[in-house]
Motif scaffolding. Structure first.
Motif, mmCIF file in Angstrom:
data_model
loop_
_atom_site.group_PDB
_atom_site.id
_atom_site.type_symbol
_atom_site.label_atom_id
_atom_site.label_comp_id
_atom_site.label_asym_id
_atom_site.label_seq_id
_atom_site.Cartn_x
_atom_site.Cartn_y
_atom_site.Cartn_z
ATOM 1 N N ARG A 56 0.800 -1.225 0.000
ATOM 2 C CA ARG A 56 0.000 0.000 0.000
ATOM 3 C C ARG A 56 0.840 1.287 0.000
ATOM 4 N N GLY A 57 1.883 1.365 0.774
ATOM 5 C CA GLY A 57 2.693 2.578 0.845
ATOM 6 C C GLY A 57 3.810 2.646 -0.174
ATOM 7 N N MET A 58 3.900 1.654 -1.046
ATOM 8 C CA MET A 58 5.007 1.577 -2.001
ATOM 9 C C MET A 58 4.687 2.189 -3.360
ATOM 10 N N TRP A 59 3.480 2.672 -3.542
ATOM 11 C CA TRP A 59 3.053 3.135 -4.864
ATOM 12 C C TRP A 59 3.222 4.647 -5.002
ATOM 13 N N PRO A 60 4.236 5.113 -5.743
ATOM 14 C CA PRO A 60 4.304 6.554 -6.029
ATOM 15 C C PRO A 60 3.228 6.931 -7.052
ATOM 16 N N GLU A 61 2.973 8.195 -7.158
ATOM 17 C CA GLU A 61 1.881 8.670 -8.017
ATOM 18 C C GLU A 61 2.087 8.292 -9.483
ATOM 19 N N ASP A 62 3.339 8.356 -9.974
ATOM 20 C CA ASP A 62 3.571 8.023 -11.384
ATOM 21 C C ASP A 62 3.317 6.546 -11.668
ATOM 22 N N SER A 63 3.575 5.660 -10.713
ATOM 23 C CA SER A 63 3.270 4.237 -10.906
ATOM 24 C C SER A 63 1.769 3.993 -10.911
ATOM 25 N N LYS A 64 1.032 4.732 -10.095
ATOM 26 C CA LYS A 64 -0.434 4.613 -10.101
ATOM 27 C C LYS A 64 -1.001 5.062 -11.450
ATOM 28 N N GLN A 65 -0.451 6.159 -11.971
ATOM 29 C CA GLN A 65 -0.912 6.649 -13.268
ATOM 30 C C GLN A 65 -0.558 5.670 -14.380
ATOM 31 N N PHE A 66 0.629 5.044 -14.281
ATOM 32 C CA PHE A 66 1.035 4.068 -15.281
ATOM 33 C C PHE A 66 0.131 2.833 -15.214
ATOM 34 N N LEU A 67 -0.248 2.422 -14.011
ATOM 35 C CA LEU A 67 -1.192 1.307 -13.863
ATOM 36 C C LEU A 67 -2.525 1.648 -14.524
ATOM 37 N N ASP A 68 -2.996 2.873 -14.336
ATOM 38 C CA ASP A 68 -4.235 3.302 -14.982
ATOM 39 C C ASP A 68 -4.107 3.264 -16.502
ATOM 40 N N PRO A 73 -7.250 -0.328 -21.726
ATOM 41 C CA PRO A 73 -7.962 -1.066 -22.777
ATOM 42 C C PRO A 73 -9.019 -2.046 -22.249
ATOM 43 N N VAL A 74 -9.038 -2.303 -20.956
ATOM 44 C CA VAL A 74 -10.031 -3.214 -20.380
ATOM 45 C C VAL A 74 -11.390 -2.515 -20.379
ATOM 46 N N PRO A 75 -12.447 -3.211 -20.769
ATOM 47 C CA PRO A 75 -13.781 -2.578 -20.735
ATOM 48 C C PRO A 75 -14.109 -2.044 -19.345
ATOM 49 N N SER A 76 -14.787 -0.925 -19.295
ATOM 50 C CA SER A 76 -15.007 -0.231 -18.026
ATOM 51 C C SER A 76 -15.737 -1.080 -16.990
ATOM 52 N N ALA A 77 -16.572 -2.001 -17.418
ATOM 53 C CA ALA A 77 -17.292 -2.844 -16.465
ATOM 54 C C ALA A 77 -16.349 -3.765 -15.687
ATOM 55 N N PHE A 78 -15.222 -4.123 -16.290
ATOM 56 C CA PHE A 78 -14.275 -5.047 -15.673
ATOM 57 C C PHE A 78 -12.990 -4.370 -15.217
ATOM 58 N N ARG A 79 -12.881 -3.065 -15.426
ATOM 59 C CA ARG A 79 -11.624 -2.360 -15.185
ATOM 60 C C ARG A 79 -11.179 -2.400 -13.724
ATOM 61 N N ASP A 80 -12.108 -2.232 -12.773
ATOM 62 C CA ASP A 80 -11.719 -2.246 -11.359
ATOM 63 C C ASP A 80 -11.175 -3.603 -10.937
ATOM 64 N N ILE A 81 -11.808 -4.660 -11.407
ATOM 65 C CA ILE A 81 -11.341 -6.009 -11.080
ATOM 66 C C ILE A 81 -9.973 -6.246 -11.708
ATOM 67 N N ALA A 82 -9.814 -5.833 -12.948
ATOM 68 C CA ALA A 82 -8.524 -6.008 -13.625
ATOM 69 C C ALA A 82 -7.439 -5.180 -12.941
ATOM 70 N N ARG A 83 -7.768 -3.956 -12.531
ATOM 71 C CA ARG A 83 -6.792 -3.100 -11.853
ATOM 72 C C ARG A 83 -6.317 -3.765 -10.562
ATOM 73 N N HIS A 84 -7.242 -4.353 -9.822
ATOM 74 C CA HIS A 84 -6.891 -4.993 -8.553
ATOM 75 C C HIS A 84 -5.998 -6.215 -8.779
ATOM 76 N N SER A 85 -6.342 -7.061 -9.732
ATOM 77 C CA SER A 85 -5.539 -8.265 -9.949
ATOM 78 C C SER A 85 -4.177 -7.928 -10.546
ATOM 79 N N ILE A 86 -4.113 -6.935 -11.419
ATOM 80 C CA ILE A 86 -2.822 -6.526 -11.993
ATOM 81 C C ILE A 86 -1.977 -5.840 -10.927
ATOM 82 N N ALA A 87 -2.592 -4.996 -10.097
ATOM 83 C CA ALA A 87 -1.852 -4.336 -9.014
ATOM 84 C C ALA A 87 -1.306 -5.359 -8.030
ATOM 85 N N ALA A 88 -2.055 -6.426 -7.782
ATOM 86 C CA ALA A 88 -1.579 -7.476 -6.875
ATOM 87 C C ALA A 88 -0.353 -8.166 -7.448
ATOM 88 N N LYS A 89 -0.360 -8.459 -8.736
ATOM 89 C CA LYS A 89 0.795 -9.127 -9.357
ATOM 90 C C LYS A 89 1.995 -8.183 -9.399
#
Length: 143
Positions: A56-68, A73-89
């Motif tokens: 949680r404390g390891m994410w600088p703002e530029d990495s968060k923006q890069f994750l976004d 390209p993920v459809p908006s209905a699935f984007r939050d789930i994809a963001r969480h699983s990609i952020a976990a990896k």
């Protein structure tokens, strides 16, 4: 007695409803499988939450923006789930690598590791279209 076209109409909608319920059931079953515990006693979702909380404390703002940018390209209905699983990896890659913060290279490697093999073609085209250098991680795409 009802006209024959009405009977065909009822049969058509019955087939459509069974089709929609089958599709919904398939996605619900996939979600159910993610919640089942693995050999270590934790489910796939438990591990995702663990890695996200641990970093949680390891994410600088530029990495968060890069994750976004990576999940755009993920459809908006699935984007939050994809963001969480990609952020976990990505977090798992960063923490296991002993990093003090999540960098752009962790994001690229985690993004590739989190993407299923069936989606590698669209992953590569997206990275090339966005002019993101993934050459140090091509060995991950050949597995």
């Amino acid at each position: 007695m009802a006209p024959s076209w009405f009977m065909y109409f009822i049969v058509f909608w019955a087939i459509v409803m069974i089709g929609f319920m089958s599709i919904g059931g398939y996605f619900m079953f996939r979600k159910f499988l993610k919640v089942l515990p693995m050999r270590d006693g934790k489910s796939k979702l438990d591990w995702q939450n663990y890695w996200v909380d641990r970093s949680r404390g390891m994410w600088p703002e530029d990495s968060k923006q890069f994750l976004d940018q990576l999940v755009a390209p993920v459809p908006s209905a699935f984007r939050d789930i994809a963001r969480h699983s990609i952020a976990a990896k990505i977090a798992q890659v960063a923490v296991e690598g002993g990093a003090s913060e999540v960098s752009r290279s962790h994001c690229i490697e985690g993004y590739i590791r989190a993407t299923p093999k069936r989606d590698y073609r669209s992953l590569i085209s997206f990275l090339e279209r966005e002019q993101i250098d993934y050459s140090p991680y091509t060995h991950l795409l050949n597995k």
